[in-house]
Enzyme design. Sequence first.
Site, short mmCIF file in Angstrom:
data_model
loop_
_atom_site.label_atom_id
_atom_site.label_comp_id
_atom_site.label_asym_id
_atom_site.label_seq_id
_atom_site.Cartn_x
_atom_site.Cartn_y
_atom_site.Cartn_z
NE ARG A 83 53.83 36.56 -2.88
CZ ARG A 83 54.71 35.62 -1.90
NH1 ARG A 83 55.90 35.99 -1.43
NH2 ARG A 83 53.78 35.13 -1.08
CG ASP A 84 53.32 32.52 -9.41
OD1 ASP A 84 54.27 32.45 -10.23
OD2 ASP A 84 52.93 31.51 -9.21
CG PHE A 85 50.55 38.16 -14.38
CD1 PHE A 85 49.35 38.19 -14.26
CD2 PHE A 85 51.50 38.46 -15.49
CE1 PHE A 85 48.57 38.19 -15.56
CE2 PHE A 85 50.35 38.69 -16.71
CZ PHE A 85 49.08 38.49 -16.83
#
Length: 239
Positions: A24-26
């Site tokens: 979700r927050d790559f």
Amino acid sequence: MMIALGAAKGLAFLHNAERPVIYRDFKTSNILLDSDYTAKLSDFGLAKAGPQGDETHVSTRVMGTYGYAAPEYVMTGHLTARSDVYSFGVVLLELLTGRKSVDKTRPSKEQSLVDWARTKLNDKRKMLQIIDPRLENQYSIRAAQKACSLAYYCLSQNPKARPLMSDVVETLEPLQCNNGATEEKSSLLSDGPIGGLGRTARDYRLHNKYGGAVRPPAGCRSPNPNCSPGGGPTACRVR
């Protein structure tokens, strides 16, 4: 490319777990490097359990980092593994171009890296124009084209058109080797443990943090058992 492959393997591991996990927050700042520049994912604070069974997505509050989040996730809050694939495409594009995902210091049409580069990624005549000029053309044109093509598919507006992370890994593995092609410029993938295109991340983004010179390896470092120095590159697995 070594950094890109390591990060891709991390995402593929999460997506293929018994209970899939969506990162979700790559983004680049969540990729840590050890002394050998092996990539490791960090900061799982926004990770989310993926859909199971007949579920097609996970509905959640939109969180993440502007410039990396997939457009369908931003608009609907529907989260899937393909959302991570889009974010990976942004990071790969950063490695290829040496630019930030969002850069307000650039002209208005170039501030969003994806918007600026997307149309060029699928045009063989234009795609090489976006490669980081600091590489001074010292790279394999064939490998650069494959990397650009991979980024293009990862950044597709249609989530279903994006490859799986396992496909991304299979595409990147052959790019870890020197292809030995005499008709091309010196290989961008044989100049160090990250090498060529991957050196963008080392030299211009992460080098100051980790410091120190890195000596070239003695031979091919790809985990691909079919990969060998001097062997021809495998065809891109992403169509």
